[in-house]
Every structure is written in structure tokens, then in C-alpha cells.
Write an enzyme that holds these catalytic residues in place. Structure first.
Site, PDB file in Angstrom:
ATOM      1  N   ALA A  72     -31.440 -11.402  -1.212  1.00  0.00           N
ATOM      2  CA  ALA A  72     -31.149 -12.780  -1.599  1.00  0.00           C
ATOM      3  C   ALA A  72     -30.983 -13.697  -0.391  1.00  0.00           C
ATOM      4  CB  ALA A  72     -29.894 -12.823  -2.462  1.00  0.00           C
ATOM      5  N   THR A  73     -30.470 -13.187   0.713  1.00  0.00           N
ATOM      6  CA  THR A  73     -30.286 -14.039   1.893  1.00  0.00           C
ATOM      7  C   THR A  73     -31.623 -14.584   2.376  1.00  0.00           C
ATOM      8  OG1 THR A  73     -28.268 -12.909   2.599  1.00  0.00           O
ATOM      9  CG2 THR A  73     -29.490 -14.098   4.293  1.00  0.00           C
ATOM     10  N   ASN A 140     -19.367 -14.866  -6.636  1.00  0.00           N
ATOM     11  CA  ASN A 140     -19.207 -13.461  -6.267  1.00  0.00           C
ATOM     12  C   ASN A 140     -17.756 -13.069  -6.017  1.00  0.00           C
ATOM     13  OD1 ASN A 140     -19.917 -15.305  -3.972  1.00  0.00           O
ATOM     14  ND2 ASN A 140     -19.271 -13.549  -2.743  1.00  0.00           N
ATOM     15  N   GLN A 168     -25.223 -12.691  -8.878  1.00  0.00           N
ATOM     16  CA  GLN A 168     -24.212 -12.029  -9.702  1.00  0.00           C
ATOM     17  C   GLN A 168     -24.477 -12.182 -11.201  1.00  0.00           C
ATOM     18  OE1 GLN A 168     -21.867 -10.090  -8.459  1.00  0.00           O
ATOM     19  NE2 GLN A 168     -22.158 -10.593  -6.298  1.00  0.00           N
ATOM     20  N   SER A 184     -30.868 -10.356  -5.796  1.00  0.00           N
ATOM     21  CA  SER A 184     -30.874  -9.180  -4.918  1.00  0.00           C
ATOM     22  C   SER A 184     -30.774  -7.929  -5.776  1.00  0.00           C
ATOM     23  CB  SER A 184     -29.698  -9.246  -3.934  1.00  0.00           C
ATOM     24  OG  SER A 184     -29.784  -8.228  -2.970  1.00  0.00           O
ATOM     25  N   ALA A 185     -31.641  -6.950  -5.520  1.00  0.00           N
ATOM     26  CA  ALA A 185     -31.754  -5.773  -6.395  1.00  0.00           C
ATOM     27  C   ALA A 185     -30.487  -4.934  -6.442  1.00  0.00           C
ATOM     28  CB  ALA A 185     -32.933  -4.904  -5.960  1.00  0.00           C
ATOM     29  N   THR A 222     -45.367  -6.365   5.345  1.00  0.00           N
ATOM     30  CA  THR A 222     -45.789  -5.321   4.421  1.00  0.00           C
ATOM     31  C   THR A 222     -44.699  -5.049   3.396  1.00  0.00           C
ATOM     32  OG1 THR A 222     -47.117  -4.281   6.151  1.00  0.00           O
ATOM     33  CG2 THR A 222     -46.556  -2.923   4.236  1.00  0.00           C
ATOM     34  N   CYS A 304     -18.446  -9.827   2.165  1.00  0.00           N
ATOM     35  CA  CYS A 304     -19.139 -10.376   3.331  1.00  0.00           C
ATOM     36  C   CYS A 304     -18.171 -10.862   4.400  1.00  0.00           C
ATOM     37  CB  CYS A 304     -20.053 -11.516   2.907  1.00  0.00           C
ATOM     38  SG  CYS A 304     -21.335 -11.014   1.750  1.00  0.00           S
TER      39      CYS A 304
END
Length: 357
Positions: A72-73, A140, A168, A184-185, A222, A304
Site C-alpha cells: 500500500a505504501t 488502522n 483496513q 495491501s495483501a 518484474t 508503524c
């Protein structure tokens, strides 16, 4: 050990792990192909990525394109930096550092105030030169759900774009409409190191990361078939289990609120994702509490910012004092959390806190 830090990261779903293994080597040892190569192995890897792209897109609003990123960043950086230059970027005071720091770095950043319940309402004005508004869907740190529909409308009225950090929210509830959405996964039981930016059809961004022109010429590098396949599997599972997951989380929330009745909740108890329980108790030294309960994985605030020694900017934005912010813990739970986990953790945390009071 009991894991209660789902906002920091979630356990990898077995289905996601299985999907990844095929593209690390595969049963025939030929699953490691470069998805940008024209030969058979490359085409197979590329097909796996497109299948995952469809699965990830299924949880977004219609009418957009999924661009895979490292997380996500990176997605947020692409959205803020690639959507234009000059003007003001207006962001809520509760945004993740990925949004706040990037907005401050690109130029003029205007912070939107939030109420004591953690919601950022649209009754405040935007600077006349605002080009982008960023208000997250679910915070978050405190779990507050923001009025994103209203902010999307207000951004449109100001001829500005709207970016939503849905990290979230994705996989847990319907994702809001926006011009750009970052996810974000590893926040929905997928692997770390992969995420995505959803971009509304018709919106053109400038390339930020130059190189080979992969991902529609917007994100060079890639792609990892294994990470993306895992993300796709996690997205498909989240869609299938969304209602069941929500019911399970609601039951855990109700029990946790009973067990932590002596603690105060940070943020709204109504407009929030129930898998995030931010609590404070006067007189508690959270550092000592975490040391005394080291078999329970929970957070002292945003993961974080752990170790920074600074009070959370989110909790400060609510009007909490430094002492109140520093007496806050965050419990995060979800699909793989059991009721016994909640009850055992509560007993240990409450006992350790009582010894300090």
C-alpha cells in the site's frame, strides 16, 4: 502465544500459501518463469497474474483497473505523486504515515480535523487549490470508519481527486467508491510484499517508478507470480467468507467489551470496524504491560510507530493527552481468532494491569 495484532498484519491463509507454492517452483519445478517472457513458462505465469488480478478486482467498485505494487505504501506514493503536481493535498489528521509523509513531501499539505469520536466530517472547508483529498476508510489505530461517500462527493465538488486508503477495509466490508484506492495483501490474509492501487477508468496517472514499463506503463519492475497468486487467493477467500468473518468478529467484539469493561474505548463504538479494539486505562504503563504479557501479541498503538517513543498522532488528534495516549493498547482480531484467545488474553492483561493500579 495468542496473536491479537491483526491491524499490523494477518496470518497467511492456507489457501493463499497453497496458491503461492505453485509459482515458487511447482510440482514439476517449472513454476518460476518470468511473467514478462514470451515463452510458455512466462505465459503461464502471466496467466496466473491475470487470474489474480480478476480476483482482486472483484472486491473493488466496478469501472477501474488494478495495478499491482509492492504494498500500500507504494500504491499511495503512485497515487499522490502520479496524479499531478502543485496545488494542495488535503488529508485527514488520522491518515497513515504513508499518506501524511508523502503529502507533506510533494508540496502543500492541508490537514483535516477530526472529532473526538475519530470521524473526519465534511463541514470543514478545503483550500481553493486542493487537487487531491485523502481520507481513509477504516483507521488502522482506532478502527473508526470514515464518511468516505461524503468525502468523495466533497472532493468532486471541489474538482479534486479522491484517494482512499482501504488497507483496513478491503476484504472485510464493501470498499468505498473513489478515484484511487490503495490496499495491501498482508492485511487480509495474503502475503507481505504485494499490494495494489485501483484506478478509476479514465484517470491518467504519470509514471513514478521508471524502468521496463510493466503494469500499464505505471509501475516498472518484474512482477512476482507467487506473491500475486497468494494475494488473489486471499481476495477470493475474503469475498466468499466476508459475511461469516464479520459475524465471527462481531461475537469476539461483544465478548471483549464485556471482559474489558474497566477500560475506555478510543473512537466511536458505532462507526467502527469491530475487529479493532483500542482501549486505554488510567495509570497503566503499556510498556510494562506488554513485558508482563509477552505471550500475547498486541500493540501499544500503531505498529508503524512502535519504539518511536512518540505518542500516536491519531490519538493526539482525538484530543487525548500524552498520558492517555501512552496508556492505550490495541487489540486486533479476526478470522483465525478464537473466543478462548480473547478470554485468555483478557484475563492476563487485566491481571497485569491491576498490579499496576
Amino acid at each position: 502465544m495468542i496473536y491479537l495484532d491483526y491491524q499490523a498484519t494477518t496470518p497467511l491463509a492456507p489457501e493463499a500459501r497453497d496458491a503461492m507454492l505453485r509459482w515458487l517452483d511447482g510440482p514439476d519445478g517449472l513454476g518460476f518463469g518470468n511473467p514478462h517472457s514470451p515463452h510458455k513458462m512466462g505465459r503461464q505465469a502471466a496467466a496466473a497474474i491475470e487470474l489474480a488480478r480478476d480476483r482482486v478486482a472483484a472486491l473493488f467498485p466496478p469501472g477501474g483497473t488494478v495495478i499491482f505494487t509492492s504494498g500500500a505504501t507504494e500504491a499511495i506514493n503512485l497515487a499522490i505523486r502520479g496524479s499531478g503536481k502543485g496545488g494542495t493535498v488535503s488529508v485527514s489528521a488520522l491518515e497513515h504515515a504513508a499518506v501524511l509523509d508523502t503529502a507533506r513531501h510533494v508540496g502543500k499539505c492541508h490537514e483535516l480535523n477530526v472529532a473526538k469520536d475519530g470521524q473526519c466530517n465534511t463541514k470543514q472547508d478545503l483550500p481553493a487549490d486542493t487537487r487531491l483529498v485523502a481520507v481513509m476508510q477504516v483507521n488502522n489505530e482506532i478502527g473508526t470508519i470514515q464518511p468516505t461517500i461524503d468525502w468523495h462527493r466533497k472532493a468532486k465538488e471541489a474538482n479534486a481527486l479522491y484517494l482512499c486508503d482501504a488497507v483496513q477495509a478491503y476484504g472485510k466490508m464493501e470498499v468505498t467508491a473513489a478515484d484511487m484506492i490503495a490496499i495491501s495483501a498482508h492485511k487480509f490474509h495474503g502475503p507481505k510484499g504485494v499490494g495494489a492501487l485501483w484506478i478509476r477508468n479514465g484517470l491518467d496517472l504519470e509514471e513514478v517508478q521508471t524502468g521496463g514499463g510493466q503494469e500499464n506503463g505505471l509501475r516498472a519492475g518484474t512482477l512476482s507470480p507467487a506473491l500475486i497468486a497468494g494475494m488473489g487467493a486471499a481476495a477470493m477467500l475474503a469475498k466468499e467468507q466476508m459475511a461469516a468473518d464479520a459475524d465471527h468478529v462481531a461475537q469476539l467484539w461483544l465478548r471483549a467489551r464485556e471482559l474489558f469493561c474497566d477500560w475506555e474505548v478510543n473512537g466511536s463504538e458505532d462507526a467502527r470496524y469491530l475487529g479493532n479494539l483500542s482501549l486505554r486505562r488510567k495509570g497503566v504503563d503499556v510498556g510494562r504491560l506488554m513485558s508482563d504479557c509477552r505471550q500475547i501479541m498486541f500493540s501499544a498503538g500503531s505498529a508503524c510507530a512502535s519504539g518511536s517513543g512518540r505518542p500516536s498522532h491519531v490519538l493526539k488528534a482525538l484530543g487525548l493527552s500524552d498520558n492517555q495516549a501512552k496508556s492505550t493498547i490495541r487489540l486486533g482480531f479476526g478470522r483465525y481468532t478464537t473466543m478462548d484467545d480473547i478470554e485468555t488474553a483478557a484475563q492476563a492483561i487485566n491481571a497485569a494491569a491491576a498490579e499496576q493500579l
